[in-house]
Scaffold this active site. Structure first.
Site, PDB file in Angstrom:
ATOM      1  N   LYS A   1     -30.896   2.434  25.671  1.00 45.89           N
ATOM      2  CA  LYS A   1     -29.836   1.570  26.188  1.00 45.89           C
ATOM      3  C   LYS A   1     -29.981   0.177  25.587  1.00 45.89           C
ATOM      4  O   LYS A   1     -31.093  -0.316  25.377  1.00 45.89           O
ATOM      5  CB  LYS A   1     -29.908   1.454  27.720  1.00 45.89           C
ATOM      6  CG  LYS A   1     -28.549   1.263  28.377  1.00 45.89           C
ATOM      7  CD  LYS A   1     -27.745   2.552  28.317  1.00 45.89           C
ATOM      8  CE  LYS A   1     -26.454   2.455  29.112  1.00 45.89           C
ATOM      9  NZ  LYS A   1     -25.729   3.728  29.119  1.00 45.89           N
TER      10      LYS A   1
ATOM     11  N   GLY B   1     -11.880   7.060  43.210  1.00 47.97           N
ATOM     12  CA  GLY B   1     -11.947   6.199  42.039  1.00 47.97           C
ATOM     13  C   GLY B   1     -10.994   6.679  40.959  1.00 47.97           C
ATOM     14  O   GLY B   1     -11.136   7.793  40.453  1.00 47.97           O
TER      15      GLY B   1
ATOM     16  N   GLY C   1     -10.252   5.055  37.948  1.00 49.05           N
ATOM     17  CA  GLY C   1     -10.409   4.318  36.704  1.00 49.05           C
ATOM     18  C   GLY C   1     -10.064   5.205  35.527  1.00 49.05           C
ATOM     19  O   GLY C   1      -9.344   6.208  35.661  1.00 49.05           O
TER      20      GLY C   1
ATOM     21  N   VAL D   1     -11.812   7.376  33.650  1.00 53.50           N
ATOM     22  CA  VAL D   1     -12.222   8.778  33.757  1.00 53.50           C
ATOM     23  C   VAL D   1     -11.570   9.440  34.968  1.00 53.50           C
ATOM     24  O   VAL D   1     -11.060  10.564  34.883  1.00 53.50           O
ATOM     25  CB  VAL D   1     -13.754   8.896  33.835  1.00 53.50           C
ATOM     26  CG1 VAL D   1     -14.173  10.346  34.064  1.00 53.50           C
ATOM     27  CG2 VAL D   1     -14.405   8.365  32.562  1.00 53.50           C
TER      28      VAL D   1
END
Length: 355
Positions: free
Chosen positions: A72, A187, A189, A191
């Site tokens: 990351k 949710g 958003g 996706v």
């Protein structure tokens, strides 16, 4: 004790902002993971985030059967520092320099706060970058493929629980198991919206919610029921689909759940590790988020590491369904939670090879 292979922190030469790369493991292949651009009270908070997220990518890639480790990048922007277009470009260039210095051990892509377009800027400093727009030779936005992977996992879960009930969609390769099932998506958003549309198209009895009331238009478009965000998590459903922030599955919530299964793309869904066992004891099947949400990375690896054409890469995404079915069968056979079964498999994959 630090369990990561390598952690590098530099003050950006151009931006002066801390740039952090954490490589958790390269046991299975080069480490891959996104570049998170976020404001942190202190750079140490960004470092802690990088360590946690890199380990999570190792687990996700191993669970999905990908020949990659986990890493990351975190760009730890101070809370009050202005970040205009020029300063942002400088910061991304600093990130590219650090990734390049790692000699291919780590490949970066988008994450929270960055996009495929930002990968163009990073790509000016390193070739170890994925998910640039397709017009720039990359695999583009991974969100639709993340949603497709969740649909495959959800379909496999329903077939595991109820059998191959595919009356409404007898020819459907993916999604047929959701026909007529009550599914709540929390949710909407990027996706979550993709997934809700796929579920509606596959014949699910759909309930949706989002903290943004403007998302009601998605519900209206899909003919879905809109629920208040406070009530949606405990609504009666066959499957709860967390598609927003992580940490929503808490010890307090588990006794109030009214679903048979939880399958969703939100990362880090468990507020605490013991929640997985509490869900198992209640008879609620939780498909680990690190498997259910792996469609985007599976598509990217297929396109950019293996050079597959889009149709072949999309077939790699649907393999998440088969992996979910295998996991649920193994967990049932051993009378353990899917999370415990998955972690044991991953531990075996990552174990050092005997000398």
């Amino acid at each position: 004790m630090l369990e990561h292979d390598q952690v590098v922190l530099r003050r950006g030469e151009r931006s002066g902002i801390p740039v952090i790369v954490a490589i958790h493991s390269t046991r299975l292949g080069p480490a891959i993971g996104g570049c998170r651009l976020w404001r942190y009270p202190d750079w140490r908070d960004g470092l802690a985030d990088a360590l946690r997220l890199a380990e999570g990518m190792t687990i996700k890639n191993a669970a999905a059967g990908l020949p990659c480790g986990g890493g990351k990048t975190v760009l730890a922007v101070p809370p009050d520092l202005p970040l205009g277009r020029s300063a942002r470009a400088d910061l991304l260039a600093d990130a590219g320099d650090l990734v390049e210095s790692l000699g291919g051990r780590y490949i970066v892509g988008p994450d929270v706060g960055t996009s495929p377009d930002d990968m163009i800027t990073i790509g000016e400093r390193t070739g170890n970058v994925w998910c640039r727009p397709e017009s720039y030779g990359g695999s583009g936005d991974s969100s639709p493929h993340t949603a497709a992977g969740v649909l495959a996992a959800l379909d496999a879960t329903l077939r595991h629980l109820y059998g191959p009930l595919n009356v409404a969609f007898p020819d459907a390769e993916q999604g047929g198991g959701v026909a007529g099932r009550r599914i709540t998506v929390v949710g909407l958003g990027h996706v979550g919206s993709h997934l809700a549309r796929s579920l509606a198209g596959a014949g699910a009895e759909l309930t949706v919610t989002d903290v943004d009331p403007g998302r009601r238009m998605v519900a209206a478009e899909l003919g879905a029921r809109w629920a208040d965000p406070v009530d949606a998590l405990t609504a009666e459903a066959d499957v709860l689909v967390p598609a927003a922030l992580g940490g929503q599955l808490t010890t307090d919530l588990v006794p109030r759940l009214r679903c048979r299964a939880i399958v969703g793309p939100a990362n880090n869904q468990l507020a605490a590790e013991q929640v997985a066992e509490l869900l198992h004891r209640r008879g609620i099947t939780w498909v680990p988020d690190y498997l259910a949400s792996a469609g985007g990375v599976a598509y990217t690896v297929a396109r950019e590491l293996h050079g597959m054409l889009p149709p072949d890469a999309e077939r790699q995404v649907t393999q998440i369904g088969a992996r979910t079915a295998t996991l649920l069968d193994a967990a049932a056979r051993d009378a353990v939670s899917p999370h415990k079964a998955a972690l044991q498999t991953i531990a075996n994959l990552l174990a050092p090879t005997p000398a």
